[in-house]
Motif scaffolding. Sequence first.
Motif, PDB file in Angstrom:
ATOM      1  N   SER A   1       0.858  -1.021  -0.181  1.00  0.00           N
ATOM      2  CA  SER A   1       0.146  -0.029  -0.024  1.00  0.00           C
ATOM      3  C   SER A   1       0.923   1.137   0.031  1.00  0.00           C
ATOM      4  O   SER A   1       2.150   1.194   0.210  1.00  0.00           O
ATOM      5  CB  SER A   1      -0.867  -0.097   1.270  1.00  0.00           C
ATOM      6  OG  SER A   1      -1.591  -1.175   1.504  1.00  0.00           O
ATOM      7  N   VAL A   2       0.155   2.286  -0.231  1.00  0.00           N
ATOM      8  CA  VAL A   2       1.038   3.769  -0.005  1.00  0.00           C
ATOM      9  C   VAL A   2       0.036   4.651   0.749  1.00  0.00           C
ATOM     10  O   VAL A   2      -1.226   4.417   0.732  1.00  0.00           O
ATOM     11  CB  VAL A   2       1.407   4.274  -1.503  1.00  0.00           C
ATOM     12  CG1 VAL A   2       2.296   3.663  -2.108  1.00  0.00           C
ATOM     13  CG2 VAL A   2       0.038   4.577  -2.225  1.00  0.00           C
ATOM     14  N   ARG A   3       0.706   5.610   1.450  1.00  0.00           N
ATOM     15  CA  ARG A   3      -0.362   6.635   2.238  1.00  0.00           C
ATOM     16  C   ARG A   3      -0.122   7.853   1.516  1.00  0.00           C
ATOM     17  O   ARG A   3       1.180   8.382   0.894  1.00  0.00           O
ATOM     18  CB  ARG A   3       0.318   6.894   3.655  1.00  0.00           C
ATOM     19  CG  ARG A   3       0.414   5.322   4.363  1.00  0.00           C
ATOM     20  CD  ARG A   3       0.954   5.662   5.785  1.00  0.00           C
ATOM     21  NE  ARG A   3       0.976   4.490   6.634  1.00  0.00           N
ATOM     22  CZ  ARG A   3       2.177   3.879   6.802  1.00  0.00           C
ATOM     23  NH1 ARG A   3       3.340   4.303   6.158  1.00  0.00           N
ATOM     24  NH2 ARG A   3       2.300   2.852   7.564  1.00  0.00           N
ATOM     25  N   PHE A   4      -1.198   8.586   1.329  1.00  0.00           N
ATOM     26  CA  PHE A   4      -1.003   9.840   0.436  1.00  0.00           C
ATOM     27  C   PHE A   4      -0.387  10.971   1.491  1.00  0.00           C
ATOM     28  O   PHE A   4       0.029  12.158   0.947  1.00  0.00           O
ATOM     29  CB  PHE A   4      -2.553  10.233   0.143  1.00  0.00           C
ATOM     30  CG  PHE A   4      -3.205   9.542  -0.757  1.00  0.00           C
ATOM     31  CD1 PHE A   4      -2.384   8.446  -1.658  1.00  0.00           C
ATOM     32  CD2 PHE A   4      -4.474   9.441  -0.704  1.00  0.00           C
ATOM     33  CE1 PHE A   4      -3.107   7.874  -2.495  1.00  0.00           C
ATOM     34  CE2 PHE A   4      -5.207   8.240  -1.556  1.00  0.00           C
ATOM     35  CZ  PHE A   4      -4.681   7.657  -2.577  1.00  0.00           C
ATOM     36  N   ALA A   5      -0.172  10.883   2.510  1.00  0.00           N
ATOM     37  CA  ALA A   5       0.506  11.742   3.576  1.00  0.00           C
ATOM     38  C   ALA A   5       1.955  11.642   3.229  1.00  0.00           C
ATOM     39  O   ALA A   5       2.514  12.653   3.715  1.00  0.00           O
ATOM     40  CB  ALA A   5       0.211  11.504   4.933  1.00  0.00           C
TER      41      ALA A   5
END
Length: 607
Positions: A480-484
Amino acid sequence: MTGVQRGVEFRPLESGDPASVAGYRLAARLGAGGMGTVYLSYTPGGHPIALKTIRPELGEDPEFRRRFRQEVQAAQRVQGLYTAPVIDYDTEGERPWLATAYVAGPSLASAVGEHGPLPAESVLLLLAGMAEALSVIHRADIVHRDLKPSNVLLASDGPRVIDFGIARAADATALTGTGVSIGTPSFMSPEQGAGKRVTAASDVFALGQVAVFAARGTGAYGDGPSHAVLYRIVHEEPDLDGLPEHLGFVARCFAKDPAERPSPAEIIALCQEASPTPLRQSGSWLPEAIAAQITQRVSASAALAAAPAVPTPTVPATPADPTPPPHTPHPHTPASTPVHAAPTTAAPQVPTTATPSFGPVVPLPRPQAPFPPSYGPPAAPRPPFAPQHQQPAWRPLPLPPKKNQAGKWIGIAAAVVMGLFWLGSCASALGDLGDSSDSYGDSSATGGDTGSGSDLESTRTRPDPTPVTYRGVNIPESYSVRFADAPPKPFDAPDGSSPRYESDSDLYYYDGNGSGNDPLLGSSGEKVVLLNNAQKGSLATCRAETRYTKEVKLSQVSKGSQLCVHSSSGHVALVTFQGRAPENDPSDYVSVDITVWRNAEDPSTVE
């Protein structure tokens, strides 16, 4: 470092080398390459091992770590006589490492470079031993991918093939295109050089190249720049001039079609047929000069094992926090050996005259205290009282006369009555306010349909944040990736669970670990919208679209497709799909461009 003999290619530890890894004391350097650095160490029982630490650039790549973990676990199943078995490893630590049995012998590349080509009889034994090693490696579902003279060690009882499977882990990272060279072009197969699917037959091609090098001192496709050699491998036939006649069967290994190459078992049979006497590995299979070098290495290794360890100061990992975190020993390391620990140093003693660390010392209001303060260092002895003319200006005041207390208690009772009356009035007023605001609170929670809720109003009145675009973000399967994050960096769940159940998976790629189902792009925020081709991706479009879903099937998107993704943290992202990993790529990932408007809306909680 005392005891290191440069004549046998043991080198002292350098200033940046660790003194130990996971409780294994490092005695010397054995070599370094594109994957990492190899050290000589010993088991608690005194047996020498080769411990390889992986380069930090590779260790920081999540896809490499996933592949490395898989390949190391598979390598544990390889227990052949002509391989160096895996002794211990750590794939989860800050810097991954792998320990194998130490082979007290030079590499084939070093031996040929120093002593020249091997005799034909030695080449047959070398080739048969390497083929047997490949048989065991391939049975464990591993393709070596980087078989070359430096990955073949010469022991007194036969060759040892090392570093099998690790190149596959490195090939799966994005670092292979940024200066980290994995694989040696001069010993690659045509399909590997052309970027096609690599199979066990690719190792057989490399096996033939290693045999020619051992017998002749030069490769089958000549020397020169690596790209020129690789071109000849893909498009031309090998040069086998000067190869002994009874090694002519090696030419079959160089077939351009992988299906036409012999299997490792066939190569062993061909070696037996070509040998005038039955092949038997023994202590005399190598030239005398190389055998003497092996004996010298055994003696040097024993000397290093007996040398006392030199303590080296270690800088704490987190100097800002004086309290070390709780330590978890490595499962394979004896309990008596400290694991991942720096040498213990005594805490600095605080001088007895030091000032307490919680602030300046405030003098007591009177010079005579019956007891010293209970905090800080003991106070210095006080001098006797000075004469009357040296006393400070203050004087003890006389006690006031006692007063009648009845009036005071009457006043207190009256104040209490007034206070209770005032509190009752406030509570009534607050109750009225609460009743009048309840209906607004309910409508704000469900006001998405009417457009009158407080969340919608705050979104409309909030100024649009500045978008930030990240191109070419590769998200491996089950990551996954985090937009923050800036930039968004792929991560996996610490317990190995599915990203679909992680609360901070703003955008994930899930393929069910290759279960055959349609792969998915999704978000834990459960607000994903696949835009139509006619729609223009923008913050306004993403705010207006409410056709929310949790996941989109990969079969529904193509290159250039755009998705609006709303995270639970209030970030809005426009995700542009760029493609999936090609079939010949050893890894499984999707490539996307991400434009993020951070804090574009109020955070929400997914029920």
